[in-house]
Motif scaffolding. Structure first.
Motif, PDB file in Angstrom:
ATOM      1  N   GLU A  45      25.244   1.572  24.903  1.00 43.08           N
ATOM      2  CA  GLU A  45      25.846   0.441  24.199  1.00 43.08           C
ATOM      3  C   GLU A  45      24.776  -0.492  23.641  1.00 43.08           C
ATOM      4  O   GLU A  45      24.932  -1.040  22.539  1.00 43.08           O
ATOM      5  CB  GLU A  45      26.782  -0.316  25.144  1.00 43.08           C
ATOM      6  CG  GLU A  45      28.053   0.463  25.478  1.00 43.08           C
ATOM      7  CD  GLU A  45      29.004  -0.306  26.371  1.00 43.08           C
ATOM      8  OE1 GLU A  45      30.204   0.027  26.395  1.00 43.08           O
ATOM      9  OE2 GLU A  45      28.545  -1.247  27.059  1.00 43.08           O
ATOM     10  N   LEU A  46      23.689  -0.678  24.367  1.00 39.19           N
ATOM     11  CA  LEU A  46      22.595  -1.513  23.866  1.00 39.19           C
ATOM     12  C   LEU A  46      21.947  -0.883  22.638  1.00 39.19           C
ATOM     13  O   LEU A  46      21.622  -1.572  21.661  1.00 39.19           O
ATOM     14  CB  LEU A  46      21.551  -1.725  24.966  1.00 39.19           C
ATOM     15  CG  LEU A  46      21.972  -2.618  26.142  1.00 39.19           C
ATOM     16  CD1 LEU A  46      20.900  -2.604  27.228  1.00 39.19           C
ATOM     17  CD2 LEU A  46      22.226  -4.045  25.668  1.00 39.19           C
ATOM     18  N   LEU A  47      21.756   0.431  22.676  1.00 42.38           N
ATOM     19  CA  LEU A  47      21.173   1.127  21.529  1.00 42.38           C
ATOM     20  C   LEU A  47      22.103   1.055  20.318  1.00 42.38           C
ATOM     21  O   LEU A  47      21.655   0.879  19.180  1.00 42.38           O
ATOM     22  CB  LEU A  47      20.892   2.586  21.892  1.00 42.38           C
ATOM     23  CG  LEU A  47      19.742   2.828  22.874  1.00 42.38           C
ATOM     24  CD1 LEU A  47      19.731   4.282  23.335  1.00 42.38           C
ATOM     25  CD2 LEU A  47      18.410   2.462  22.233  1.00 42.38           C
ATOM     26  N   ALA A  48      23.410   1.181  20.564  1.00 46.03           N
ATOM     27  CA  ALA A  48      24.375   1.098  19.466  1.00 46.03           C
ATOM     28  C   ALA A  48      24.391  -0.302  18.868  1.00 46.03           C
ATOM     29  O   ALA A  48      24.457  -0.472  17.644  1.00 46.03           O
ATOM     30  CB  ALA A  48      25.767   1.482  19.960  1.00 46.03           C
ATOM     31  N   ALA A  49      24.332  -1.321  19.718  1.00 44.46           N
ATOM     32  CA  ALA A  49      24.314  -2.694  19.224  1.00 44.46           C
ATOM     33  C   ALA A  49      23.095  -2.927  18.341  1.00 44.46           C
ATOM     34  O   ALA A  49      23.181  -3.560  17.282  1.00 44.46           O
ATOM     35  CB  ALA A  49      24.318  -3.673  20.398  1.00 44.46           C
ATOM     36  N   ASP A  50      21.957  -2.392  18.753  1.00 51.27           N
ATOM     37  CA  ASP A  50      20.739  -2.549  17.958  1.00 51.27           C
ATOM     38  C   ASP A  50      20.857  -1.807  16.631  1.00 51.27           C
ATOM     39  O   ASP A  50      20.460  -2.319  15.581  1.00 51.27           O
ATOM     40  CB  ASP A  50      19.539  -2.024  18.752  1.00 51.27           C
ATOM     41  CG  ASP A  50      18.232  -2.188  17.996  1.00 51.27           C
ATOM     42  OD1 ASP A  50      17.792  -3.336  17.806  1.00 51.27           O
ATOM     43  OD2 ASP A  50      17.660  -1.171  17.572  1.00 51.27           O
ATOM     44  N   MET A  59      31.737   0.762  23.890  1.00 56.23           N
ATOM     45  CA  MET A  59      32.108   2.120  23.511  1.00 56.23           C
ATOM     46  C   MET A  59      33.608   2.307  23.727  1.00 56.23           C
ATOM     47  O   MET A  59      34.162   1.860  24.736  1.00 56.23           O
ATOM     48  CB  MET A  59      31.325   3.142  24.337  1.00 56.23           C
ATOM     49  CG  MET A  59      29.816   3.032  24.167  1.00 56.23           C
ATOM     50  SD  MET A  59      28.890   4.298  25.071  1.00 56.23           S
ATOM     51  CE  MET A  59      29.044   5.681  23.952  1.00 56.23           C
ATOM     52  N   LEU A  60      34.260   2.959  22.773  1.00 50.63           N
ATOM     53  CA  LEU A  60      35.706   3.147  22.821  1.00 50.63           C
ATOM     54  C   LEU A  60      36.038   4.612  23.059  1.00 50.63           C
ATOM     55  O   LEU A  60      35.637   5.476  22.284  1.00 50.63           O
ATOM     56  CB  LEU A  60      36.351   2.683  21.509  1.00 50.63           C
ATOM     57  CG  LEU A  60      36.029   1.255  21.062  1.00 50.63           C
ATOM     58  CD1 LEU A  60      36.711   0.959  19.731  1.00 50.63           C
ATOM     59  CD2 LEU A  60      36.455   0.251  22.122  1.00 50.63           C
ATOM     60  N   ALA A  61      36.776   4.879  24.120  1.00 50.04           N
ATOM     61  CA  ALA A  61      37.174   6.250  24.433  1.00 50.04           C
ATOM     62  C   ALA A  61      38.563   6.569  23.904  1.00 50.04           C
ATOM     63  O   ALA A  61      39.006   7.710  23.995  1.00 50.04           O
ATOM     64  CB  ALA A  61      37.141   6.478  25.945  1.00 50.04           C
ATOM     65  N   ASN A  62      39.256   5.584  23.359  1.00 51.29           N
ATOM     66  CA  ASN A  62      40.608   5.788  22.847  1.00 51.29           C
ATOM     67  C   ASN A  62      40.703   5.500  21.356  1.00 51.29           C
ATOM     68  O   ASN A  62      41.750   5.102  20.860  1.00 51.29           O
ATOM     69  CB  ASN A  62      41.616   4.908  23.604  1.00 51.29           C
ATOM     70  CG  ASN A  62      41.877   5.399  25.003  1.00 51.29           C
ATOM     71  OD1 ASN A  62      40.998   5.327  25.854  1.00 51.29           O
ATOM     72  ND2 ASN A  62      43.067   5.912  25.254  1.00 51.29           N
ATOM     73  N   GLY A  63      39.609   5.680  20.643  1.00 53.65           N
ATOM     74  CA  GLY A  63      39.633   5.517  19.203  1.00 53.65           C
ATOM     75  C   GLY A  63      39.596   4.072  18.755  1.00 53.65           C
ATOM     76  O   GLY A  63      39.640   3.133  19.554  1.00 53.65           O
TER      77      GLY A  63
END
Length: 464
Positions: A45-50, A59-63
């Protein structure tokens, strides 16, 4: 499931190999906890935010649907926690004696936003979408209309919700909307389920997300310096992630929007998330924001292929290539379009649903979104020049017949009628047009449309 997976599933979907299912694991200590991440999920999640330039990412597991649900619910809860709002324990909003919570949103928002209104108890303020003057395609909400709604409802506004880009790729003026919302102290929720890739298209991306040459060089230098984080919008399904600025302290217990989103996601997401889906999210981020920039290169190549198809089709008689970001679209409020989306209509030819049927049966070509008047296609990192040529050839074939076109009607996922909304003749005509043109209507009590379930009759008895 691992070695115990049903043999038909393994043979049909996985080609007899169990490799993928061996990674379909539950919440093991080594794999972290989606709802209280401290290990690899937190790092992802930190890498995605960056990569996306956000202060916080979930992170969303249900779309994307659960992201929309959680975002609106969280904003309403945060609004209720502030002075003058209804106590959090007194859901739905406004039932505890405090002010009501209003969510401003376009009438053509996805049905998940409507479901969020129901779950949160918020009161909707629907804004009519601006439509392209030639095609009738929705272009989002105008800034002037948004400012007027913010002024009208004042402190009652819990959030503003908008969609950008749309299914057809129309991008709204999010910058102006954000300025208006922040000036009013109101959270802005943007449904960008179809735009995860836009920031990685370089010169091909639409404004206002397009960086300057210096910003692009700085971003690429940072990626190389930090070991590379390239992202591709290619996760399994539309899993995606929800981004936020992490701000917004609320009542006396410092109840923040970030905490509210976390709590809401724990309510609307599965308590047993698929780790294959979570892994696909992280892999998509890496492919787009990693050192190789592989997906970024493929996306930009796909944009060039799409441009080539547009140019070829623009000279074909009987085909209209819709330029939503052109002169008429810009005048109506569209600030740009997704270069990977192609929307066409047919002059005096078949409607969108019939065109979709011809494309599938005769050419094996599947559209992203068939509508009554037009068909939208999407190019991606796997698109090739041959794919573009095949699509152009198929569309030339579809343009040959001349049959009656259908009137403008609702799109997939956008309700034509909402619970409690007046049943108008225009809505009935739109539903009938969808049915007659071969479309599928869901959610009605009578699929034949011969009868409608009426809650309150608004017509005076003397006029019956």
């Amino acid at each position: 499931m691992g070695s115990g997976a049903p043999s038909r599933l393994v043979d049909l979907i996985l080609g007899g190999k169990l490799d993928a299912l061996r990674h379909d694991l539950p919440e093991l200590p080594e794999l972290d906890n989606l709802f209280a991440p401290e290990g690899p999920i937190r790092d992802a999640e930190l890498l995605a935010a960056d990569a996306f330039g956000a202060a916080k990412t979930w992170m969303l597991a249900n779309g994307s649907t659960c992201g929309v649900l959680a975002s609106i619910i969280a904003c309403v809860q945060w609004h209720n926690s502030r002075p003058g709002g209804a106590p959090l324990a007194d859901a739905p909003a406004g039932s505890g004696g405090g002010r009501k919570s209003v969510v401003i949103l376009p009438r053509d928002a996805h049905k998940s936003a409507v479901h969020a209104l129901v779950l949160s108890g918020a009161t909707p303020c629907f804004l009519p979408p601006i439509r392209h003057p030639e095609s009738g395609v929705g272009l989002g909400v105008g800034t002037a209309e948004l400012k007027a709604a913010l002024k009208e409802h004042g402190d009652e506004v819990a959030a503003v919700f908008m969609v950008s880009p749309t299914y057809e790729g129309a991008c709204s003026d999010v910058t102006s909307a954000a300025e208006a919302c922040h000036g009013a102290g109101v959270p802005l929720v943007v449904d960008e389920a179809h735009g995860a890739h836009l920031a990685f298209l370089g010169e091909a991306q639409p404004p206002p997300s397009r960086p300057s040459e210096e910003e692009e060089e700085g971003r690429e230098g940072k990626e190389e310096e930090e070991g590379g984080r390239d992202k591709q919008g290619g996760s399994v399904f539309a899993s995606g992630g929800t981004e936020g600025d992490g701000g917004g302290s609320g009542g006396g217990d410092d109840f923040s929007i970030e905490r509210a989103v976390t709590d809401a996601l724990a309510t609307v997401q599965s308590s047993s998330p698929s780790y294959l889906l979570l892994a696909s999210l992280d892999a998509a981020r890496w492919d787009l924001a990693g050192a190789t920039k592989n997906a970024k290169r493929r996306l930009r190549e796909a944009a060039l292929i799409a441009d080539g198809v547009r140019e070829e089709l623009s000279s074909v008689e009987g085909i209209n290539v819709l330029d939503l970001g052109g002169e008429s679209g810009s005048a109506a409020g569209c600030v740009g379009t997704d270069p990977l989306r192609l929307t066409v209509s047919f002059e005096g030819g078949v409607g969108g649903y019939e065109a979709d049927e011809i494309l599938i049966e005769d050419f094996g070509v599947y559209a992203e979104l068939p509508g009554p008047d037009y068909v939208t296609f999407v190019f991606g990192p796997g698109s090739t020049v041959e794919h573009g040529q095949r699509l152009a050839e198929a569309l030339r074939h579809v343009a040959l017949p001349a049959q009656k076109r259908c009137a403008h009607t609702p799109q997939v996922g956008i309700p034509a009628l909402l619970p409690g909304e007046a049943i108008t003749q225009a809505a009935l005509d739109a539903l009938a047009a969808v049915k007659e043109s071969g479309g599928v209507i869901s959610g009605c009590s009578d699929a034949t449309l011969a009868t409608m379930r009426v809650v309150v009759d608004l017509v005076p008895s003397e006029r019956r």
